[in-house]
Design an enzyme around this catalytic site. Structure first.
Site, PDB file in Angstrom:
ATOM      1  N   HIS A 199      17.044  19.078  83.211  1.00 18.52           N
ATOM      2  CA  HIS A 199      17.852  19.330  84.406  1.00 18.52           C
ATOM      3  C   HIS A 199      18.789  18.149  84.588  1.00 18.52           C
ATOM      4  O   HIS A 199      18.361  17.058  84.979  1.00 18.52           O
ATOM      5  CB  HIS A 199      16.911  19.520  85.602  1.00 18.52           C
ATOM      6  CG  HIS A 199      17.602  19.676  86.911  1.00 18.52           C
ATOM      7  ND1 HIS A 199      16.913  19.718  88.103  1.00 18.52           N
ATOM      8  CD2 HIS A 199      18.918  19.815  87.248  1.00 18.52           C
ATOM      9  CE1 HIS A 199      17.766  19.850  89.101  1.00 18.52           C
ATOM     10  NE2 HIS A 199      18.992  19.909  88.601  1.00 18.52           N
ATOM     11  N   MET A 231      21.087  16.194  86.455  1.00 20.41           N
ATOM     12  CA  MET A 231      21.673  15.812  87.738  1.00 20.41           C
ATOM     13  C   MET A 231      22.605  14.633  87.487  1.00 20.41           C
ATOM     14  O   MET A 231      22.344  13.498  87.908  1.00 20.41           O
ATOM     15  CB  MET A 231      20.576  15.498  88.753  1.00 20.41           C
ATOM     16  CG  MET A 231      19.928  16.738  89.315  1.00 20.41           C
ATOM     17  SD  MET A 231      18.616  16.398  90.516  1.00 20.41           S
ATOM     18  CE  MET A 231      17.190  16.424  89.446  1.00 20.41           C
ATOM     19  N   MET A 283      18.188  25.549  93.713  1.00 23.23           N
ATOM     20  CA  MET A 283      17.581  24.446  94.452  1.00 23.23           C
ATOM     21  C   MET A 283      17.286  24.898  95.884  1.00 23.23           C
ATOM     22  O   MET A 283      18.167  25.406  96.576  1.00 23.23           O
ATOM     23  CB  MET A 283      18.520  23.244  94.499  1.00 23.23           C
ATOM     24  CG  MET A 283      18.940  22.671  93.146  1.00 23.23           C
ATOM     25  SD  MET A 283      17.627  21.773  92.308  1.00 23.23           S
ATOM     26  CE  MET A 283      17.307  20.412  93.442  1.00 23.23           C
ATOM     27  N   MET A 309      18.724  11.959  85.871  1.00 17.99           N
ATOM     28  CA  MET A 309      19.661  11.599  86.934  1.00 17.99           C
ATOM     29  C   MET A 309      20.442  10.352  86.537  1.00 17.99           C
ATOM     30  O   MET A 309      19.916   9.476  85.845  1.00 17.99           O
ATOM     31  CB  MET A 309      18.913  11.353  88.247  1.00 17.99           C
ATOM     32  CG  MET A 309      17.997  12.483  88.669  1.00 17.99           C
ATOM     33  SD  MET A 309      17.155  12.116  90.232  1.00 17.99           S
ATOM     34  CE  MET A 309      15.942  13.434  90.275  1.00 17.99           C
ATOM     35  N   ASP A 336      13.738  15.984  84.740  1.00 20.56           N
ATOM     36  CA  ASP A 336      14.889  15.603  85.562  1.00 20.56           C
ATOM     37  C   ASP A 336      15.571  14.370  84.985  1.00 20.56           C
ATOM     38  O   ASP A 336      14.937  13.330  84.796  1.00 20.56           O
ATOM     39  CB  ASP A 336      14.444  15.307  86.999  1.00 20.56           C
ATOM     40  CG  ASP A 336      14.077  16.566  87.758  1.00 20.56           C
ATOM     41  OD1 ASP A 336      14.920  17.471  87.845  1.00 20.56           O
ATOM     42  OD2 ASP A 336      12.932  16.644  88.259  1.00 20.56           O
ATOM     43  N   HIS A 364       9.723  20.614  83.029  1.00 25.20           N
ATOM     44  CA  HIS A 364      10.962  20.366  83.756  1.00 25.20           C
ATOM     45  C   HIS A 364      11.223  18.863  83.742  1.00 25.20           C
ATOM     46  O   HIS A 364      10.455  18.081  84.333  1.00 25.20           O
ATOM     47  CB  HIS A 364      10.852  20.880  85.195  1.00 25.20           C
ATOM     48  CG  HIS A 364      12.131  20.779  85.957  1.00 25.20           C
ATOM     49  ND1 HIS A 364      13.136  21.704  85.832  1.00 25.20           N
ATOM     50  CD2 HIS A 364      12.570  19.851  86.849  1.00 25.20           C
ATOM     51  CE1 HIS A 364      14.139  21.359  86.614  1.00 25.20           C
ATOM     52  NE2 HIS A 364      13.822  20.235  87.242  1.00 25.20           N
ATOM     53  N   SER A 389       7.163  19.564  87.127  1.00 21.37           N
ATOM     54  CA  SER A 389       8.212  18.557  87.216  1.00 21.37           C
ATOM     55  C   SER A 389       7.628  17.220  86.782  1.00 21.37           C
ATOM     56  O   SER A 389       6.817  16.616  87.498  1.00 21.37           O
ATOM     57  CB  SER A 389       8.740  18.472  88.645  1.00 21.37           C
ATOM     58  OG  SER A 389       9.688  17.439  88.758  1.00 21.37           O
ATOM     59  N   ASP A 398      13.592  25.462  92.254  1.00 19.02           N
ATOM     60  CA  ASP A 398      13.322  24.032  92.197  1.00 19.02           C
ATOM     61  C   ASP A 398      13.327  23.468  93.612  1.00 19.02           C
ATOM     62  O   ASP A 398      14.362  23.443  94.282  1.00 19.02           O
ATOM     63  CB  ASP A 398      14.390  23.335  91.348  1.00 19.02           C
ATOM     64  CG  ASP A 398      14.084  21.864  91.110  1.00 19.02           C
ATOM     65  OD1 ASP A 398      13.054  21.373  91.607  1.00 19.02           O
ATOM     66  OD2 ASP A 398      14.881  21.207  90.408  1.00 19.02           O
TER      67      ASP A 398
END
Length: 229
Positions: A67, A69, A139, A38, A36, A34, A10, A177
């Site tokens: 990912h 979000m 998750m 957001m 993220d 990975h 991550s 995750d």
């Protein structure tokens, strides 16, 4: 010996002041990066971005799984395709009424498709489009922040997805995750995990030196794989 899982660091948990150095170390070792992304709306946090993906692409060869979000993942398809993302993973909770259209658009842009489920989201909520999915991410914490406590109720859901995949002869990967670490590796592998996202508790906090931290993590995973073989 049980099949070893793929590892997906991550990157929101890494030391971004040492980005090039750490990516050079990771590049031939990981299954995915990975990333993220957001929006401060779907989750109350802001992290990485399509611009980060475009810069990472300049120095890395390993595939990037983004990912999302975010409340409106469809707004990111073109940006991430242009940035060089390999996989576009949207949250199931954000696509009711547009999932099939989004999946088709992502594939047209040359990316693979992943779906991510919050701990309380059920298999039944995504069953209708699972045959179109390359990876399911479950998750084991609430989304948005690193370092949260493991939600044990998700373990049964991992088994449900593994059994569904076998029954319907599908090929999606099962990724985990949240709180993937020495305490949970064997439980996750026994339940059916194929890919482990590792962050603070599983990798980066093991040791200040990344190579040592990675070695400690891999030793823990090998022990876990032996335990469930």
């Amino acid at each position: 010996m049980n099949k070893m899982p793929l590892i997906a660091p991550s990157l929101m948990c890494m030391d971004l002041t040492k980005l090039a150095e750490q990516i050079e170390f990771f590049d031939d070792k990981v299954g995915y990066y990975h990333v993220d992304i957001m929006d401060g709306h779907f989750v109350p946090n802001l992290t990485l971005s399509p611009f980060f993906v475009s810069q990472l692409k300049k120095i890395s060869t390993a595939p990037m799984d983004c990912h999302l979000m975010v409340t409106n993942p469809e707004q990111y398809v073109d940006m991430l395709a242009e940035a060089g993302a390999a996989m576009f993973s949207f949250h199931a909770e954000t696509v009711n009424g547009k999932a099939f259209r989004l999946i088709e658009d992502v594939r047209k842009k040359g990316m693979q498709v992943g779906v991510v489920l919050n701990p309380e989201t059920r298999l039944q909520d995504v069953e209708i489009y699972l045959k179109h999915i390359d990876k399911v991410t479950l998750m084991t914490v609430d989304p948005g922040f690193a370092g949260q406590s493991f939600v044990p109720e998700v373990v049964d859901k991992i088994r449900q997805f593994r059994e569904f995949r076998e029954q319907h002869q599908l090929e999606f990967q099962i990724e985990i995750d949240g709180s993937c670490n020495k305490k949970t590796f064997s439980t996750l592998l026994a339940a059916g995990a194929d890919v482990l996202i590792v962050g603070t508790s599983g990798l980066f906090n093991n040791h200040p030196e990344l190579s040592v931290a990675w070695g400690m993590m891999m030793d823990d995973i090998k022990v876990a794989a032996l335990e469930v073989a």
